[in-house]
Design an enzyme around this catalytic site. Structure first.
Site, short mmCIF file in Angstrom:
data_model
loop_
_atom_site.label_atom_id
_atom_site.label_comp_id
_atom_site.label_asym_id
_atom_site.label_seq_id
_atom_site.Cartn_x
_atom_site.Cartn_y
_atom_site.Cartn_z
N HIS A 261 9.14 -28.53 9.73
CA HIS A 261 9.38 -29.91 9.31
C HIS A 261 10.62 -30.47 9.99
O HIS A 261 10.64 -31.61 10.43
CB HIS A 261 9.62 -29.97 7.80
CG HIS A 261 8.46 -29.49 7.00
ND1 HIS A 261 8.59 -28.74 5.87
CD2 HIS A 261 7.14 -29.66 7.19
CE1 HIS A 261 7.40 -28.47 5.39
NE2 HIS A 261 6.50 -29.01 6.17
N CYS B 299 -3.24 -29.06 31.01
CA CYS B 299 -2.46 -29.80 30.01
C CYS B 299 -1.34 -28.95 29.42
O CYS B 299 -0.61 -29.41 28.54
CB CYS B 299 -3.35 -30.37 28.92
SG CYS B 299 -4.22 -29.10 27.99
C1 PEP Z 1 -1.75 -24.79 25.75
O1 PEP Z 1 -1.91 -23.75 25.10
O2 PEP Z 1 -1.40 -24.82 26.94
C2 PEP Z 1 -1.96 -26.09 25.11
C3 PEP Z 1 -2.02 -27.20 25.80
O3 PEP Z 1 -2.04 -26.11 23.77
P1 PEP Z 1 -0.82 -25.89 22.77
O4 PEP Z 1 0.45 -25.91 23.55
O5 PEP Z 1 -0.92 -27.01 21.79
O6 PEP Z 1 -1.12 -24.56 22.18
#
Ligand code: PEP
Ligand code: MG
Length: 583
Positions: free
Chosen positions: A193, A499
Site C-alpha cells: 500500500h 513489455c
Molecule cells: C513481465 O513479467 O515482464 C511483465 C511485463 O509483467 P509484470 O512485471 O507485471 O510481472
C-alpha cells in the site's frame, strides 16, 4: 562513519532524490508492562475509545483532503477505519485492559504484537501486508498518548525518510510530501500500500536494505537512486553533482517530449512502435504526453489494490472505459489480472504457498476460478465496444491452458453477442517462449514479459537483492532466446512486443532493434527518449552487428560489447541524449 557508502536494494518506485536522513516510526516493541488500578479501568477504556475516534477522524480528513487526481486507491483509508471499528481488535484491547489491568498503551502493544505474530506465521505477502496495517494503526493510536512524541510533520529542509520496519502509508501521509525526496526501507514490495501511495506522489523508494541503523545516522546526507536500487550514504560531492547534472536532463527530456508526438522510423525507414505500460486510468495522460503510439500493457490488477471485494462488473467497465476514452482511438492491450505471486488482493482467499511466484498465479487461477475471469473479460468487452483493444493473458505455460482460456473468452463473447476480440499471450514462462512456434497459429499477437522470464530462466527472484547478480537481461543465453522468439514472430508475421522493463532501458534500444523488435512497451516517461534513440539507428546496420552475440559467452563481455555497439551505432547523437543511465 565511512564516507561515501553505497548500499543496494530493490527499486520499488523509480526516480532519485537526496536529503537528510530522517528516521520514522518505531517498531512496536515488547516494552515493560504498565499496570493500572481497578478503579481506573473505566477511564482507561474511555481513553482507548477517544483515541480510536481521533484516529478515525484523522483518516477521514486525509480522505477528504486527498488530491482527487492522485493515483491512489483511497479505500486503504477505509480499511484503517474498518480495523479501528473491528470488534476483534477492540475486544482484544479492552479485554487485555480489563483482565490484566494494563494501561491502554501496554494493551495496544501486546495486541498488536499478537496480531503481527499470527500474520507473520501465516507467511503470505497478503498477511504480511495486513500485519503492516495493524502496525500503522497501533503506532498512530500510541502516538496520541504522548504530547510531543517526536513525530514531525513539517521539515526545514529536504529529507530522505528511513523506515527501518514495515513501510506503511502513514510514512508518506504524516509528513510534508513536498520535502520528502525519497524513502529507504527494509521491507515493502512494489505493490505494498505504501509503495502505491508513494508512486502516486512521485516519491522514489528503495526497499530491501537491511542494517539501516548501523549504516545511516539521523541527519546524514543520503542520495537515493531508485532507478537502480542504490542508496549512497554521506555521498561525495562528485556523486551529488553527477545526479544533479542528470537533473538538467529534464529540460532535454521536455524537448524530446514535444518533438515525439509522432511515430518514429529508423534512419532507413522501418517503423518502430513505442507503446506505454500503465496501471491506472490517470497513467494514460502521461502516456499521451510522452507520445505513446498506444498502450502495450495495462496491469489491471491495480484495479484491485486495497479493495475489500472484487469490484462488480459495472465498476470494472468504468475503469476500462476511462482508459479507452483517454486514448483517442489508439490501440490498447489489456492484460488480464496477474494476481498471485506478490500481488494478492485482500479479498482473495489465497492459500499459503511456499513458493508463490511458482504457484497459483494469473491464468492458473482464472482457469479454476472462472467467475473472476469471465467478469473481467465481460467488463473489457462491454467497455471496448467502440474502441480498439485486445486482450493479453499472463503466465501462460502450455498451449492447452491457452486454448482453454480462449474458449472461455469465446463463451463470454457469444453470451454478450459480441465479436471475439484479438487475444495474445504474454510470454514470460520459459516453457511457453521455447514453444512459441506451437502457439503461433493459435494467437493473434504476443508480448515478452522479460521481468518474469529472466527470473524463471535464471531461478533468481526478481525482488531479491541477494541474487540480483544473476538477474541480468544481457545474459548471452537469455539474449539468444529473445532473438529466436523475435525471429519466430517476424517470420510468421505475428505482431510481437517486449513489455518487460528491459524494453524501457535506453541502454538496450539498439540491441533490441538489432534483434528485429519493432514494438516496445515501456514506462511512459521513457517513450520520447526511446523514440529519439530509434531515430538515430539504421535497422540494417543494427541487424548486421547483432550476429556477434553468438560469439559472446559471458555477461561482462556482453555488457562491454553492448557499450561499444551503442557508441558505434549512435555516434555523435549518444553524448547529447538525456539518458539517466549508463549506455
Ligand atoms: C513481465 O513479467 O515482464 C511483465 C511485463 O509483467 P509484470 O512485471 O507485471 O510481472
Ligand atoms: Mg510478469
Amino acid at each position: 562513519m565511512k564516507k561515501d557508502l553505497k548500499l543496494s536494494g530493490i527499486p520499488v518506485v523509480s526516480g532519485w532524490g537526496t536529503g537528510k536522513a530522517y528516521f520514522v516510526g518505531r517498531v512496536v516493541p515488547h516494552t515493560s508492562t504498565v499496570s493500572i488500578a481497578r478503579q481506573d479501568l473505566g477511564s482507561e477504556i474511555m481513553r482507548f475509545n477517544e483515541i480510536r475516534e481521533r484516529a478515525k477522524e484523522e483518516y477521514r480528513q486525509h480522505l477528504n483532503g486527498m488530491d482527487k487526481s492522485a493515483q491512489f486507491d483511497v479505500s486503504i483509508l477505509n480499511i484503517y477505519e474498518h480495523i479501528l471499528d473491528d470488534p476483534a481488535f477492540i475486544g482484544q484491547v479492552v479485554e487485555t485492559i480489563s483482565t490484566k489491568l494494563y494501561d491502554v498503551e501496554t494493551a495496544i502493544r501486546l495486541v498488536s504484537n499478537d496480531f503481527i505474530k499470527r500474520f507473520d506465521a501465516a507467511g503470505t505477502s497478503y498477511f504480511r501486508e495486513r500485519a503492516s496495517d495493524i502496525v500503522e494503526i497501533c503506532e498512530r493510536l500510541i502516538s496520541y498518548l504522548y504530547a510531543g512524541d517526536g513525530r514531525t510533520t513539517k521539515f526545514m529542509e529536504p529529507v530522505v525518510l528511513i523506515v527501518s520496519r514495515t513501510f506503511t502509508p502513514s510514512d508518506i501521509l504524516t509528513y510534508e510530501k513536498s520535502k520528502v525526496q525519497a524513502v529507504v526501507t527494509t521491507s515493502g514490495g512494489k505493490t505494498s500500500h505504501a509503495a502505491i501511495l508513494a508512486r502516486s506522489y512521485n516519491i522514489p523508494v528503495v526497499s530491501g536494505i537491511s542494517h539501516l541503523t548501523e549504516n545511516i545516522s539521523p541527519g546524514d546526507t543520503v542520495l537515493v537512486d531508485a532507478n537502480h536500487g542504490l542508496v549512497y550514504v554521506r555521498p561525495s560531492a562528485a556523486i551529488i553533482t553527477r545526479y544533479r547534472n542528470m537533473a538538467t536532463d529534464e529540460n532535454a527530456l521536455e524537448e524530446l517530449r514535444k518533438k515525439w508526438q509522432r511515430p518514429v522510423y529508423t534512419r532507413d525507414g522501418v517503423k518502430i512502435e513505442i507503446l506505454a505500460n500503465i496501471s491506472l486510468p490517470d497513467d494514460v495522460d502521461m502516456a499521451n504526453e510522452y507520445g505513446a503510439d498506444g498502450i502495450g500493457l495495462v496491469r489491471t490488477e491495480y484495479l484491485l489494490s486495497n479493495r475489500k471485494e472484487m469490484p462488480p462488473v459495472d465498476v470494472q467497465v468504468e475503469y476500462y472505459d476511462a482508459i479507452f476514452k483517454k486514448l483517442n482511438k489508439k490501440h490498447c492491450v489489456v492484460r488480464l489480472m496477474d494476481i498471485g505471486g506478490d500481488k494478492v488482493p485482500q479479498f482473495f482467499d489465497m492459500p499459503p504457498e511456499f513458493n508463490p511466484f511458482m504457484g497459483w498465479r494469473a491464468i492458473r487461477i482464472f482457469l479454476e476460478r472462472r467467475e473472476y475471469f469471465e467478469a473481467q473479460v465481460e467488463a473489457i468487452m462491454r467497455a471496448g465496444q467502440s474502441y480498439s483493444y485486445s486482450i493479453m493473458i499472463p503466465m501462460v505455460t502450455t498451449l492447452q491452458e491457452w486454448i482453454d482460456a480462449k474458449s472461455v473468452i469465446a463463451g463470454v463473447a457469444s453470451r454478450l453477442g459480441m465479436e471475439m476480440p484479438k487475444c495474445g499471450v504474454l510470454f514470460e514462462v520459459p516453457l511457453a517462449i521455447l514453444g512459441m512456434p506451437m502457439f503461433i497459429k493459435e494467437i493473434d499477437f504476443a508480448s515478452i514479459g522479460t521481468n518474469d522470464l529472466i527470473q524463471y530462466l535464471s531461478a533468481a527472484d526478481r525482488n531479491n537483492a541477494k541474487v540480483n547478480y544473476l538477474y541480468n537481461p544481457v545474459e548471452p543465453v537469455f539474449l539468444r532466446i529473445i532473438r529466436d522468439a523475435i525471429k519466430t514472430a517476424n517470420d510468421s508475421g505475428m505482431p510481437l512486443s517486449i513489455c518487460g522493463e528491459m524494453a524501457g532501458n535506453p541502454a538496450h534500444t539498439v540491441l533490441l532493434v538489432g534483434l528485429g523488435l519493432r514494438r516496445f512497451s515501456v514506462i511512459p516517461r521513457n517513450i520520447s527518449l526511446i523514440k529519439e534513440i530509434v531515430s538515430h539507428i539504421s535497422y540494417m546496420e543494427a541487424a548486421e552487428s547483432i550476429s556477434h552475440i553468438d560469439a559472446i559467452d559471458s555477461t561482462d563481455d556482453m555488457s562491454r560489447w553492448l557499450k561499444s555497439l551503442n557508441k558505434r551505432l549512435l555516434g555523435d547523437a549518444l553524448p547529447k541524449l538525456p539518458l539517466g543511465v549508463e549506455v
